[in-house]
Design a protein around this motif. Structure first.
Motif, PDB file in Angstrom:
ATOM      1  N   GLY A 149      10.760 -99.707 -37.225  1.00 40.88           N
ATOM      2  CA  GLY A 149       9.939 -98.947 -36.280  1.00 40.88           C
ATOM      3  C   GLY A 149       8.661 -99.714 -35.959  1.00 40.88           C
ATOM      4  O   GLY A 149       8.149-100.457 -36.803  1.00 40.88           O
ATOM      5  N   PHE A 150       8.165 -99.545 -34.735  1.00 38.77           N
ATOM      6  CA  PHE A 150       6.972-100.292 -34.319  1.00 38.77           C
ATOM      7  C   PHE A 150       6.069 -99.357 -33.509  1.00 38.77           C
ATOM      8  O   PHE A 150       6.425 -98.943 -32.420  1.00 38.77           O
ATOM      9  N   ILE A 151       4.925 -99.038 -34.086  1.00 36.43           N
ATOM     10  CA  ILE A 151       3.996 -98.126 -33.409  1.00 36.43           C
ATOM     11  C   ILE A 151       2.701 -98.862 -33.099  1.00 36.43           C
ATOM     12  O   ILE A 151       2.144 -99.540 -33.967  1.00 36.43           O
ATOM     13  N   VAL A 152       2.237 -98.754 -31.868  1.00 37.72           N
ATOM     14  CA  VAL A 152       0.946 -99.341 -31.507  1.00 37.72           C
ATOM     15  C   VAL A 152      -0.034 -98.201 -31.261  1.00 37.72           C
ATOM     16  O   VAL A 152       0.272 -97.263 -30.519  1.00 37.72           O
ATOM     17  N   ASN A 153      -1.189 -98.271 -31.899  1.00 30.95           N
ATOM     18  CA  ASN A 153      -2.257 -97.341 -31.536  1.00 30.95           C
ATOM     19  C   ASN A 153      -3.090 -98.029 -30.465  1.00 30.95           C
ATOM     20  O   ASN A 153      -3.888 -98.915 -30.764  1.00 30.95           O
ATOM     21  N   PRO A 154      -2.895 -97.645 -29.203  1.00 32.51           N
ATOM     22  CA  PRO A 154      -3.470 -98.424 -28.104  1.00 32.51           C
ATOM     23  C   PRO A 154      -4.996 -98.450 -28.116  1.00 32.51           C
ATOM     24  O   PRO A 154      -5.598 -99.371 -27.562  1.00 32.51           O
ATOM     25  N   VAL A 155      -5.621 -97.463 -28.752  1.00 32.68           N
ATOM     26  CA  VAL A 155      -7.088 -97.443 -28.701  1.00 32.68           C
ATOM     27  C   VAL A 155      -7.704 -98.075 -29.954  1.00 32.68           C
ATOM     28  O   VAL A 155      -8.924 -98.179 -30.056  1.00 32.68           O
ATOM     29  N   ALA A 156      -6.854 -98.504 -30.892  1.00 27.58           N
ATOM     30  CA  ALA A 156      -7.396 -99.075 -32.133  1.00 27.58           C
ATOM     31  C   ALA A 156      -8.290-100.257 -31.812  1.00 27.58           C
ATOM     32  O   ALA A 156      -7.977-101.066 -30.960  1.00 27.58           O
ATOM     33  N   GLY A 157      -9.402-100.334 -32.534  1.00 23.21           N
ATOM     34  CA  GLY A 157     -10.260-101.507 -32.411  1.00 23.21           C
ATOM     35  C   GLY A 157     -11.225-101.472 -31.254  1.00 23.21           C
ATOM     36  O   GLY A 157     -12.106-102.327 -31.156  1.00 23.21           O
ATOM     37  N   MET A 158     -11.094-100.496 -30.369  1.00 21.40           N
ATOM     38  CA  MET A 158     -11.942-100.522 -29.170  1.00 21.40           C
ATOM     39  C   MET A 158     -13.406-100.288 -29.485  1.00 21.40           C
ATOM     40  O   MET A 158     -14.290-100.812 -28.804  1.00 21.40           O
ATOM     41  N   GLY A 159     -13.679 -99.478 -30.536  1.00 19.86           N
ATOM     42  CA  GLY A 159     -15.075 -99.168 -30.815  1.00 19.86           C
ATOM     43  C   GLY A 159     -15.855-100.327 -31.423  1.00 19.86           C
ATOM     44  O   GLY A 159     -17.085-100.326 -31.435  1.00 19.86           O
ATOM     45  N   GLY A 160     -15.132-101.314 -31.939  1.00 18.22           N
ATOM     46  CA  GLY A 160     -15.791-102.376 -32.697  1.00 18.22           C
ATOM     47  C   GLY A 160     -16.714-103.225 -31.870  1.00 18.22           C
ATOM     48  O   GLY A 160     -17.900-103.400 -32.192  1.00 18.22           O
ATOM     49  N   ALA A 161     -16.177-103.749 -30.773  1.00 18.01           N
ATOM     50  CA  ALA A 161     -16.951-104.694 -29.967  1.00 18.01           C
ATOM     51  C   ALA A 161     -18.188-104.049 -29.366  1.00 18.01           C
ATOM     52  O   ALA A 161     -19.152-104.735 -29.041  1.00 18.01           O
ATOM     53  N   VAL A 162     -18.138-102.736 -29.200  1.00 16.12           N
ATOM     54  CA  VAL A 162     -19.295-102.077 -28.589  1.00 16.12           C
ATOM     55  C   VAL A 162     -20.160-101.386 -29.648  1.00 16.12           C
ATOM     56  O   VAL A 162     -20.959-100.508 -29.342  1.00 16.12           O
ATOM     57  N   GLY A 163     -19.964-101.789 -30.899  1.00 14.11           N
ATOM     58  CA  GLY A 163     -20.883-101.384 -31.973  1.00 14.11           C
ATOM     59  C   GLY A 163     -20.738 -99.968 -32.456  1.00 14.11           C
ATOM     60  O   GLY A 163     -21.660 -99.393 -33.012  1.00 14.11           O
ATOM     61  N   LEU A 164     -19.543 -99.379 -32.284  1.00 10.85           N
ATOM     62  CA  LEU A 164     -19.399 -97.976 -32.680  1.00 10.85           C
ATOM     63  C   LEU A 164     -18.769 -97.793 -34.064  1.00 10.85           C
ATOM     64  O   LEU A 164     -18.505 -96.678 -34.480  1.00 10.85           O
ATOM     65  N   LYS A 165     -18.484 -98.862 -34.753  1.00  8.71           N
ATOM     66  CA  LYS A 165     -17.991 -98.808 -36.135  1.00  8.71           C
ATOM     67  C   LYS A 165     -16.611 -98.168 -36.287  1.00  8.71           C
ATOM     68  O   LYS A 165     -16.141 -97.966 -37.396  1.00  8.71           O
ATOM     69  N   GLY A 166     -15.993 -97.824 -35.165  1.00  6.97           N
ATOM     70  CA  GLY A 166     -14.682 -97.200 -35.279  1.00  6.97           C
ATOM     71  C   GLY A 166     -14.339 -96.530 -33.963  1.00  6.97           C
ATOM     72  O   GLY A 166     -15.160 -96.506 -33.039  1.00  6.97           O
ATOM     73  N   THR A 167     -13.105 -95.985 -33.881  1.00  4.06           N
ATOM     74  CA  THR A 167     -12.712 -95.329 -32.624  1.00  4.06           C
ATOM     75  C   THR A 167     -11.999 -94.019 -32.942  1.00  4.06           C
ATOM     76  O   THR A 167     -11.061 -93.631 -32.264  1.00  4.06           O
ATOM     77  N   GLY A 203     -11.351 -90.208 -32.974  1.00  8.91           N
ATOM     78  CA  GLY A 203     -11.733 -89.001 -32.234  1.00  8.91           C
ATOM     79  C   GLY A 203     -11.972 -89.273 -30.761  1.00  8.91           C
ATOM     80  O   GLY A 203     -12.453 -90.338 -30.390  1.00  8.91           O
ATOM     81  N   PRO A 204     -11.614 -88.264 -29.918  1.00  4.64           N
ATOM     82  CA  PRO A 204     -11.673 -88.451 -28.461  1.00  4.64           C
ATOM     83  C   PRO A 204     -13.079 -88.719 -27.913  1.00  4.64           C
ATOM     84  O   PRO A 204     -13.235 -89.526 -27.004  1.00  4.64           O
ATOM     85  N   GLU A 205     -14.119 -88.094 -28.511  1.00  8.09           N
ATOM     86  CA  GLU A 205     -15.466 -88.300 -27.939  1.00  8.09           C
ATOM     87  C   GLU A 205     -15.886 -89.748 -28.093  1.00  8.09           C
ATOM     88  O   GLU A 205     -16.444 -90.360 -27.189  1.00  8.09           O
ATOM     89  N   ILE A 206     -15.610 -90.298 -29.272  1.00  9.01           N
ATOM     90  CA  ILE A 206     -16.012 -91.687 -29.537  1.00  9.01           C
ATOM     91  C   ILE A 206     -15.242 -92.627 -28.618  1.00  9.01           C
ATOM     92  O   ILE A 206     -15.789 -93.591 -28.086  1.00  9.01           O
ATOM     93  N   LEU A 207     -13.958 -92.304 -28.395  1.00  2.00           N
ATOM     94  CA  LEU A 207     -13.164 -93.144 -27.503  1.00  2.00           C
ATOM     95  C   LEU A 207     -13.789 -93.145 -26.117  1.00  2.00           C
ATOM     96  O   LEU A 207     -13.947 -94.191 -25.487  1.00  2.00           O
ATOM     97  N   GLU A 208     -14.178 -91.950 -25.669  1.00  3.46           N
ATOM     98  CA  GLU A 208     -14.810 -91.869 -24.341  1.00  3.46           C
ATOM     99  C   GLU A 208     -16.068 -92.714 -24.298  1.00  3.46           C
ATOM    100  O   GLU A 208     -16.316 -93.438 -23.332  1.00  3.46           O
ATOM    101  N   ARG A 209     -16.874 -92.586 -25.362  1.00  2.34           N
ATOM    102  CA  ARG A 209     -18.114 -93.369 -25.396  1.00  2.34           C
ATOM    103  C   ARG A 209     -17.805 -94.863 -25.368  1.00  2.34           C
ATOM    104  O   ARG A 209     -18.463 -95.645 -24.700  1.00  2.34           O
ATOM    105  N   ALA A 210     -16.748 -95.244 -26.128  1.00  2.00           N
ATOM    106  CA  ALA A 210     -16.388 -96.661 -26.187  1.00  2.00           C
ATOM    107  C   ALA A 210     -15.995 -97.160 -24.803  1.00  2.00           C
ATOM    108  O   ALA A 210     -16.418 -98.242 -24.371  1.00  2.00           O
ATOM    109  N   ILE A 211     -15.190 -96.368 -24.116  1.00  2.00           N
ATOM    110  CA  ILE A 211     -14.748 -96.775 -22.774  1.00  2.00           C
ATOM    111  C   ILE A 211     -15.952 -96.862 -21.834  1.00  2.00           C
ATOM    112  O   ILE A 211     -16.094 -97.813 -21.067  1.00  2.00           O
ATOM    113  N   ALA A 212     -16.846 -95.863 -21.985  1.00  2.00           N
ATOM    114  CA  ALA A 212     -18.053 -95.870 -21.142  1.00  2.00           C
ATOM    115  C   ALA A 212     -18.885 -97.120 -21.405  1.00  2.00           C
ATOM    116  O   ALA A 212     -19.533 -97.660 -20.513  1.00  2.00           O
ATOM    117  N   LEU A 213     -18.855 -97.580 -22.651  1.00  2.00           N
ATOM    118  CA  LEU A 213     -19.626 -98.783 -23.011  1.00  2.00           C
ATOM    119  C   LEU A 213     -18.901-100.070 -22.618  1.00  2.00           C
ATOM    120  O   LEU A 213     -19.359-101.168 -22.908  1.00  2.00           O
TER     121      LEU A 213
END
Lengths: 372, 523
Positions: free
Chosen positions: A5-23, A25-35
């Motif tokens: 089986g092969f599962i990708v979490n498409p949003v994994a890692g997104m918070g890192g580059a923008v300094g959010l320490k993680g991704t 929960g939906p609010e943080i994801l939104e913030r990450a995308i906004a950043l």
């Protein structure tokens, strides 16, 4: 023929580059995308799969769209896709749901691209039933279920698919409290264990012709040696983790994987105890109390992560000389160049514990290791 | 860099050679011994009856039945499929000290004056052999600075075991055997140093390296106690790093009443430069088959000579070779000794080679050997570190003594190819390198020990080959992926080598495992 089986979490890692320490929960994801964060996991997935394209002794099962399908399509690989409703953007619930489906499809092994959050979602469903390979793609990678690099993950998968791995061990699923971490406080917890394939880092020495002992064999050797040198009239507090559970298994008692148990003379007298229960037990006895701990794989934490019930007071009453540390040689080699760590929450106590500790790694073998 | 170095075209022979037992043809013979004629019978009988019944075979040995030319061809084929120290620049077998053993020493060692001797002969008839053994020991008293020696151990690990045995006997004698049950060694000491004391009932405590790759002195302080029986240190370790503070370690160990044991399997860079005595060691072993002119490899025959200070002489394995007046004899009167640890008195051909080699070089020559070995190593190190993707363990610590442990970590990160891939490809160039680097903590490791035997051109060739392979990893991955191309075997399945259930190192084992020919033992 292996089914993987092969599962990708498409949003994994997104918070890192923008300094959010993680991704998480939906609010943080939104913030990450906004950043301005961009998805990274798909690249990781493709880089791993590219090295596995030529293997024909495998049946791949993946999730629709960004959760895996896109990676296989871009490489032109054969695969089967799960049916089901997956949200966009995906959440932890989708990972858990996909994991359930994979189990229903009888996968032999589940690989996933993500971070600690993803590992927790997978672990919540799979436990240690089916082996997993974590492909590092998240911001937080405190868990020992991840290969060190995507390249290593690819190598392990290849060996597994070719039928060259028959040795597995339990590896920690850890996660930190992102909210606290964003406030500058690190508080990590041990959430469980998953089974991972043991891939030998090294070819065996052709000189000695020594057979590579499996890690389960090493664990048994350790358990046999440590339990045989336990005193009959000492109460042993067995810390959390798979290595220490190896002792309870060897003693034939039903130990707790994530908790602290107390044993005396090979009998269990307290199971999955709270800090208060441990304290009362110590107060009520005239016997000597000792503690057997094992560091968390890849991390080196001995106290203060995953065993907070062993509070500073309890550690003090047992005393430094009453603490035995055990680990398999592989675990220590993984820590090469890194010290063992304590974070009891009591600065003074941490200071007292600092220095060098003896780690029992096998029958009559100890390693001296720095502790910070 | 290595533009001018020659990389030769090479192709290994491939004969698809069966195992010799499969070549057996019933009735074939190498030699047909004629029946004895009447005159001979008259004087000695049939030549067999004189041998007591108990010493005669009741059945024919199960050897292959073959003619001489078939035997010769078979072994020549195998030789051509092999790569030995006499065929290639053998410096990639790092830490094994693969060097040239002068052929003249082979002539001495295989002379009938040696090979016809029997260990049960009376001492008066083997004075020459005893003298060689005695004189070799005298040489080692100089080389190590210690006072007495035993030639019995049959190899390096056996030498370490002899040291552990002496330690145990010594503390038993002092009534401290029960208390002193710990031996301290270091992370990069030879694995034997951590293994053999356990065989003798000790607990082994291993020190981690500090950031410079040296044994951590603070950890050493934490490890020492009145339970410490001995320290077992290799110096330099296989990283090639020399512990210049070794006297601090031995000095502190002494304060705790522990014995100091020195694994000198890596002695090739220290002859006439540093001695066990000045580093305050009590016991030391040397590998005659590495440093002292016996070809190293194939598991023997070898010698792990053990040298000791006077106060430990009584505990060495018995017997010791002694000189009384102008006679040499074997001294068995050693009540404190652990007794024999090997059949007979050591491996005489190895002893003869070592003695011949040392005598031909003299003190200045031995020192020159080490100086050249160190020079060669640091020359190679400089060249290798200029190769793309290659780095060295503990880079802040240089120069190295006689060997160094390198890493292809960067090559692996850049190209996906690591030490195993380089090892497969290097076979295409008529050389090899070794893949055992316990403990496996340096990523993608390889170890090179140039020794004194190789010329600048030899070293340049070896470095040029590695440079070429590195380049291929970056620019021509398919060549690496499918290597080796010019070797006898084009694909080696390492997993088989790791699995005792699949090995067969003897014909009987092969038959048992694969043909069910012999009955499996019933437990």
């Amino acid at each position: 023929m292996k089914t993987v089986g092969f599962i990708v979490n498409p949003v994994a890692g997104m918070g890192g580059a923008v300094g959010l320490k993680g991704t998480d929960g939906p609010e943080i994801l939104e913030r990450a995308i906004a950043l301005g964060a961009v998805p990274k996991a798909m690249e990781r997935a493709i880089s791993v799969l590219r090295g596995l394209m030529d293997l024909d002794e495998v049946r791949w099962i993946t999730c629709p769209g960004p959760m895996g399908e896109e990676a296989f399509l871009s490489l032109g690989m054969d695969f089967e896709v799960l049916d089901g409703d997956f949200a966009i953007p995906t959440t932890g619930r989708d990972t858990a749901f996909a994991t359930e489906k994979m189990i229903d499809m009888n996968v032999d092994l589940l690989s996933f691209v993500g971070g600690d959050g993803t590992a927790r979602d997978v672990a919540s469903v799979i436990g240690d039933r089916i082996p997993v390979v974590g492909i590092p793609g998240g911001v937080k990678l405190h868990s020992a279920v991840f290969a060190k690099t995507p390249l290593k993950a690819g190598e392990i998968l290849e060996r597994y698919i070719r039928g060259r791995i028959d040795d597995f061990r339990l590896a920690e699923v850890m996660d930190i409290d992102e909210e606290a971490f964003r406030d500058g406080r690190l508080s990590a917890s041990l959430y469980g264990y998953m089974r991972v394939p043991v891939s030998p880092e090294a070819m065996q020495s052709k000189k000695s012709g020594r057979h590579r002992e499996s890690s389960s064999f090493r664990l048994k050797e350790l358990a046999c040696y440590v339990t045989s040198s336990m005193d009959e009239d000492v109460i042993y507090l067995l810390g959390s983790g798979a290595t220490v559970k190896g002792l309870s298994d060897y003693l034939g008692i039903d130990g707790t994987l994530l908790g602290v148990d107390a044993v005396i003379g090979g009998r269990m007298i307290g199971k999955d105890m709270t800090e208060e229960e441990i304290r009362k037990a110590i107060e009520a006895t005239s016997l000597k109390v000792a503690m057997i701990l094992s560091p968390i794989g890849g991390q080196g934490f001995l106290l203060g992560r995953g065993n907070q019930q062993l509070s500073p007071d309890i550690v003090r009453s047992v005393g430094k000389e009453g603490i035995s540390v055990i680990a398999t040689p592989e675990k220590m080699e993984e820590l090469f160049g890194k010290p063992l760590l304590v974070d009891t929450g009591d600065r003074e106590l941490d200071e007292e514990l600092r220095g060098f500790v003896s780690v029992i790694v096998g029958d009559s073998r100890e390693l001296i290791w720095p502790l910070e | 860099m290595n533009k001018t170095a020659m990389i030769r075209r090479f192709h290994q022979a491939s004969w698809d050679e069966p195992i010799i037992f499969d070549l057996s043809e019933p009735g074939q013979r190498g030699v047909l011994v004629p029946e004895a004629g009447p005159k001979i019978e008259e004087s000695v009988g049939d030549g067999l009856s004189a041998i007591p019944e108990s010493m005669r075979r009741s059945d024919i040995p199960l050897l292959p039945e073959m003619g001489q030319p078939q035997v010769l061809r078979h072994f020549n084929h195998l030789a051509q499929e092999n790569l030995g120290a006499d065929y290639n620049v053998d410096i990639g077998q790092g830490t094994c000290t693969m060097k040239y053993s002068p052929k003249v020493n082979e002539i001495f060692a295989t002379s009938s004056k040696i090979t016809d001797l029997h260990p049960y002969q009376d001492e008066s008839t083997v004075q020459g052999a005893l003298e060689v053994m005695y004189r070799l020991g005298e040489c080692f008293k100089e080389i190590s600075g210690l006072d007495c020696f035993s030639l019995q151990p049959g190899g390096g690990s056996h030498g370490a075991l002899a040291m552990a045995t002496v330690v145990r006997s010594y503390f038993r004698d002092r009534g401290e055997e029960d208390r002193r049950d710990e031996v301290i060694t270091t992370f990069f000491s030879h694995p034997a140093d951590a293994a053999v004391p356990i065989v003798k009932g000790f607990k082994v405590v291993v020190l981690p390296p500090d950031k410079d790759g040296l044994p951590d002195f603070e950890a050493f302080k934490a490890a020492l106690s009145d339970r410490t029986a001995a320290i077992f240190f290799t110096n330099p370790e296989d990283t090639g790093i020399f512990n210049g503070r070794i006297k601090d370690f031995t000095g502190l160990a002494r304060k705790f009443g522990a014995l100091c044991c020195y694994d000198q399997a890596n002695a090739n860079g220290l002859l006439g430069i540093a001695r066990a005595k000045e580093a305050d060691f009590d016991l030391s072993f040397f590998n005659l088959h590495k440093t002292f002119s016996s070809p190293h490899g194939c598991g023997g025959p070898a010698t792990g000579l053990v040298a000791a200070r006077q106060f430990l002489g009584a505990y060495l394995p018995a017997p010791l070779v002694v000189k009384k007046g102008d006679r040499f004899s074997l001294d068995w009167d050693m009540p404190k000794s652990c007794g024999k640890i090997k059949a007979f008195y050591g491996t005489l051909p190895v002893i003869v080679r070592a003695y011949a080699w040392i005598m031909s070089l003299g003190a200045e020559g031995l020192n020159e050997v080490s100086r050249v070995a160190i020079l060669n190593n640091n020359y190679v190190m400089k060249k290798l570190l200029s190769i793309k993707g290659c780095s060295i363990s503990f880079p802040d610590h240089s120069p190295r003594i006689e060997q160094a442990r390198y890493s292809w970590r960067k090559l692996k990160e850049d190209t996906g190819f690591g030490t195993e891939d380089v090892q497969r490809r290097i076979a295409d160039f008529g050389t090899h390198y070794w893949s055992s680097h316990e403990p496996w903590v340096i990523p993608e490791p390889f170890t090179v020990e140039p020794s004194e035997s190789y010329s600048k051109a030899d070293l340049d060739e070896f470095c040029a080959i590695l440079e070429r392979i590195s380049q291929e990893c970056y620019d021509d991955p398919d060549t690496i992926r499918h290597a080796p191309h010019n070797s006898t075997i084009h694909h080696v399945d390492h997993d088989v080598l790791d699995d005792p259930d699949l090995w067969a190192i003897t014909w009987r084992a092969y038959k048992k495992k694969y043909d069910g020919y012999f009955e499996r033992r019933k437990d």
